[in-house]
Design an enzyme around this catalytic site. Structure first.
Site, PDB file in Angstrom:
ATOM      1  N   GLU A 169       3.983 -64.863  16.923  1.00  0.00           N
ATOM      2  CA  GLU A 169       3.561 -65.225  18.268  1.00  0.00           C
ATOM      3  C   GLU A 169       2.955 -64.351  19.116  1.00  0.00           C
ATOM      4  O   GLU A 169       3.105 -64.218  20.318  1.00  0.00           O
ATOM      5  CB  GLU A 169       4.768 -65.813  18.980  1.00  0.00           C
ATOM      6  CG  GLU A 169       5.318 -67.001  18.135  1.00  0.00           C
ATOM      7  CD  GLU A 169       6.713 -67.873  18.673  1.00  0.00           C
ATOM      8  OE1 GLU A 169       7.177 -66.969  19.244  1.00  0.00           O
ATOM      9  OE2 GLU A 169       6.914 -68.906  18.834  1.00  0.00           O
TER      10      GLU A 169
ATOM     11  N   ASP B 165      11.824 -73.750  13.467  1.00  0.00           N
ATOM     12  CA  ASP B 165      12.285 -73.104  14.589  1.00  0.00           C
ATOM     13  C   ASP B 165      13.326 -73.715  14.646  1.00  0.00           C
ATOM     14  O   ASP B 165      14.710 -73.828  13.749  1.00  0.00           O
ATOM     15  CB  ASP B 165      11.209 -73.565  15.689  1.00  0.00           C
ATOM     16  CG  ASP B 165      11.285 -72.306  16.776  1.00  0.00           C
ATOM     17  OD1 ASP B 165      12.336 -71.665  17.115  1.00  0.00           O
ATOM     18  OD2 ASP B 165      10.356 -72.125  17.250  1.00  0.00           O
TER      19      ASP B 165
ATOM     20  N   GLU C 118      17.742 -74.418  23.720  1.00  0.00           N
ATOM     21  CA  GLU C 118      16.217 -74.330  23.736  1.00  0.00           C
ATOM     22  C   GLU C 118      15.934 -75.937  23.414  1.00  0.00           C
ATOM     23  O   GLU C 118      15.126 -76.663  24.203  1.00  0.00           O
ATOM     24  CB  GLU C 118      15.635 -73.311  23.133  1.00  0.00           C
ATOM     25  CG  GLU C 118      14.079 -73.579  23.359  1.00  0.00           C
ATOM     26  CD  GLU C 118      13.323 -72.474  22.289  1.00  0.00           C
ATOM     27  OE1 GLU C 118      13.972 -71.589  21.874  1.00  0.00           O
ATOM     28  OE2 GLU C 118      11.959 -72.649  22.436  1.00  0.00           O
TER      29      GLU C 118
HETATM   30  C1  BDP Z   1      10.542 -69.937  19.927  1.00  0.00           C
HETATM   31  C2  BDP Z   1      10.803 -69.877  21.260  1.00  0.00           C
HETATM   32  C3  BDP Z   1      10.132 -68.547  21.663  1.00  0.00           C
HETATM   33  C4  BDP Z   1      10.739 -67.329  21.132  1.00  0.00           C
HETATM   34  C5  BDP Z   1      10.552 -67.531  19.418  1.00  0.00           C
HETATM   35  C6  BDP Z   1      11.145 -66.405  18.914  1.00  0.00           C
HETATM   36  O1  BDP Z   1      10.291 -70.860  21.942  1.00  0.00           O
HETATM   37  O2  BDP Z   1      10.508 -68.363  23.106  1.00  0.00           O
HETATM   38  O3  BDP Z   1      10.123 -66.269  21.556  1.00  0.00           O
HETATM   39  O4  BDP Z   1      11.276 -68.816  19.440  1.00  0.00           O
HETATM   40  O5  BDP Z   1      12.304 -66.519  18.511  1.00  0.00           O
HETATM   41  O6  BDP Z   1      11.445 -70.933  19.797  1.00  0.00           O
HETATM   42  O7  BDP Z   1      10.485 -65.405  18.683  1.00  0.00           O
END
Ligand code: BDP
Length: 716
Positions: A307, A380, A408
């Site tokens: 990401e 996720d 979340e």
């Molecule tokens: C996702 C979240 C994000 C996190 C990411 C992670 O939306 O905010 O940074 O996971 O785990 O689900 O790195």
């Protein structure tokens, strides 16, 4: 009646409520007086305390039992030097009083942090002993005894042997240095950018450490995995050191999320290439600097090449190269690296298969102090996913699970969702890695693949809200994570019952219905949000409300709900079979075949693995469309039931918490109806099929729902 008497009477009736009003800030460590019969039992068993040891951890244990005993029974434990009838003796074999009991063969089985609790006959009665190999074990044993008293269990004949399933049991806070919390729904950070004095903060950190120790959590990463490089500056190392000092007596280690590009960003180096000797030296020096201030520092957590975060691949290197470089810097100090496998890049491979493809080639190639941290599911933190095939896939390098306590994707802190049931579902899932009996838990706790380094983690839901977690029931998830990290064989129901008794009251008329609500709650959320294995149907940025329609031109396809539910006039679901993205093939036999076949796959993962026509017949005879609609409605009915049940429990607990929970349950029902109506009405535009006649009509219409902005940032 005179005015004075009248006022007195009013006061009299108000008093209980004033006294009992609770904010939730005491968590499950309230230590309020028990009923008389229990007080008599407990004071019969224990009246004095012998502390066989004098380090900070044993002293913390002694302080805790004194405080708990006093609160629960109204009596102090007399501090004495010699055990006798009515004594509680706590300590390790370093002390002669414990050695004399000849417990060595039993202590051997306890390992480093386990303990035993025993009732011994002595002249004129009996005494109770908490013994362990280390003072950490004594601390955990002490909290065990306290829990027994808090939940009203008998302590007159104890024979307890305990040792934790995982060596490292950590929380991950996603707190930013500016005080915001990524995916936090309980206010700002308790760690960073706080205006209060150290005395206020340190008192809270001590409470936090006690709460964690009470459930066996022995470490915490206090900053976000999307890590600010500045966390490695002297200023923050100093902050961490002060916090670590408070944690130490509670056997809690502090860890740090670090940014892979730190050498270049804050170190002034040309790059952060792991093959650059200057970069390697920078990490070694940094590690030495940290250990100078924090001798028991736990290590680093790293999110790299994920990401948008920097990582070794920026320099043509690999996860292995990056992780091993950091591991070497930490080795002289016994620190570890938790290297995350949450990776996905736009490309040919579908997201769910990427982590496995990227990490399997390095199985067995990591340094001994590296552990690969894998989210429970391959995509996720969805309300339900299949487990990640890296569990049971990677065998030569240790792997640890990452759960998410913060909700979340499960209604933030608005919804009651007790997650122990979800975590157990994953931990108990059969991987078949070494045939039957290869549960996910066993692939990570060292039993199956013989790893020394074992760990488990979860993303915290803690913030500065007075009750810590936003929703009072959010506390139960923090609690349950710790309990399962210690012993994943515990039943979710038992954990819930303990928590309810400690957090609220013992009255079974309250405990039973509340535990029942908790046990049904996660499935209810799955049903009104993502039934039958659907996922990612929420708004793409806030992850809160339903937005199955979201389509942002130019946005990454695999961020959008439409990509995942894949609804069209032909059907719905994501094809991960051998004809589709082929996630199924990453599982061991026979799971690969089971998941590949819509007739064999568990119904709750049907649309996770398969894209099926609307009129597809399920095993239960229902058409897919009808089955899906029924699930959405069932979810709402459950939310309504929780609300009604709770309404009937007024008077059992303090008014403040009762009303705050009542309000949240009402909100949950309202939002469950949004979810149901939004998804059912939107999918109906494709299925063209009717909502079964016996069901109530949707409350909203689709256009109205599309207008409603589900962005609930103000809950933050
Ligand atoms: C996702 C979240 C994000 C996190 C990411 C992670 O939306 O905010 O940074 O996971 O785990 O689900 O790195």
């Amino acid at each position: 009646m005179s005015g004075k008497i009248c006022r007195l009477l009013v006061l009299f009736f108000l008093l209980p409520n004033i006294i009992l009003a609770e904010s939730g800030e005491k968590l499950w460590l309230r230590y309020l007086p028990l009923d008389n019969a229990k007080v008599v039992d407990y004071t019969n068993a224990i009246r004095s305390l012998v502390v066989a040891g004098d380090d900070a951890v044993i002293s913390a244990a002694a302080e805790e039992i004194q405080m708990a005993f006093n609160g629960l029974t109204g009596n102090d434990l007399r501090n004495v030097n010699r055990p006798g009838a009515g004594a509680l003796l706590i300590g390790t074999p370093e002390n002669r009083l414990i050695r004399d009991l000849e417990l060595s063969s039993e202590l051997e089985k306890c390992g480093e942090e386990g303990y035993i609790i025993r009732t011994f006959p002595v002249r004129n009665g009996q005494m109770t002993v908490i013994a362990a190999n280390t003072s950490a074990g004594v601390l955990y044993g002490t909290f065990d005894l306290i829990r027994r008293m808090q939940t009203g269990e008998s302590i007159s004949k104890l024979e307890v042997n305990e040792s934790p399933a995982f060596k490292i049991r950590v929380l991950n806070h996603w707190d930013n240095l500016n005080g915001t919390v990524e995916r936090g729904y309980a206010g700002h950070s308790i760690w960073f950018n706080r205006p209060e004095d150290w005395s206020v903060r340190s008192a809270q950190y001590k409470y936090y450490a006690r709460a964690n120790a009470s459930v066996g959590i022995n470490g915490t990463v206090i900053n976000n995995v999307n890590a600010d490089p500045n966390v490695l500056t002297a200023e923050y190392i100093e902050k961490y050191a002060r916090i670590a000092d408070i944690f130490r007596p509670y056997n809690m280690k502090i860890y740090m999320s670090v940014n892979f590009a730190s050498p270049a960003v804050i170190g002034g180096l040309e790059n952060s290439d792991p093959f650059n000797p200057a970069v390697q030296q920078w990490w070694k020096d940094k590690a030495a600097e940290i250990y100078q201030s924090i001798p028991d520092f736990g290590g680093f957590l790293v999110k790299a090449n994920s990401e948008g975060q920097p990582g070794p691949m920026d320099y043509g290197r690999t996860h292995k190269d990056g992780a091993n470089m950091m591991a070497k810097a930490l080795q002289p100090h016994n620190g570890i690296v938790m290297w995350r496998a949450f990776v996905y890049e736009p490309g040919d491979d579908e997201r769910s298969v990427q982590a496995y493809n990227e990490f399997m080639p390095f199985d067995g190639e990591f340094e001994d102090n590296v552990i690969v941290q894998v989210k429970n599911g391959p995509v996720d933190f969805m309300p339900r996913e299949s487990f990640s095939p890296l569990f049971g896939g990677m065998q030569k390098s240790p792997v640890m699970i990452e759960f998410q306590i913060t909700q979340e994707y499960l209604g933030h802190s608005n919804h009651l969702a007790y997650l122990s049931t979800m975590w157990k579902e994953v931990l108990d899932a059969e991987t078949f890695a070494k045939g039957v009996g290869s549960s996910v838990a066993k692939t990570t706790d060292g039993t199956l693949f013989n790893h020394e380094l074992t760990a488990i983690s979860a993303v915290s839901n803690i913030g500065r809200d007075i009750n810590w977690t936003g929703h009072h029931f959010g506390q139960s998830n923090w609690y349950a994570f710790g309990r399962l990290a210690w012993d994943y064989d515990l039943l979710s129901e038992d954990i819930a019952e303990e928590w309810v008794k400690m957090t609220f009251v013992h009255d079974q008329k309250f405990v039973e219905p509340v535990v029942d609500i908790m046990m049904r709650s996660r499935e209810a959320v799955v049903n009104y949000m993502n039934p039958l294995g659907l996922h990612h149907i929420m708004g793409w940025d806030h992850h809160f409300g339903p937005e199955p329609w979201t389509d942002i031109p130019g946005a990454r396809e695999d961020w959008l709900p439409r990509y995942y539910h894949n609804a069209s006039e032909f059907g719905i679901g994501f094809d991960r079979t051998t004809n589709g993205s082929n996630l199924v093939s990453q599982y061991h036999s026979p799971l690969n075949k089971i998941y590949n076949d819509p007739l064999l796959v568990p119904e709750n993962l049907l649309l996770w693995f398969h894209h099926l026509p609307w009129n597809y017949r399920l095993q239960n005879g229902l058409k897919l469309w009808d089955a899906m609609v029924y699930k959405y409605y069932e979810g709402v009915e459950e939310a309504r039931l929780f609300q009604n049940r709770w309404d009937r429990l007024e008077g059992y607990i303090d008014d403040r918490r009762f009303k705050e929970i009542q309000y949240k349950l009402k909100l949950q029902t309202t939002e469950a109806i949004w979810w149901r109506d939004a998804c059912v009405l939107y999918f109906q535009t494709y299925s063209n099929l009717p909502i079964p006649a016996e069901l109530e009509r949707p409350v909203h219409d689709l256009d109205e729902l599309k207008e409603l902005k589900f962005d609930m940032k103000h809950h933050n």
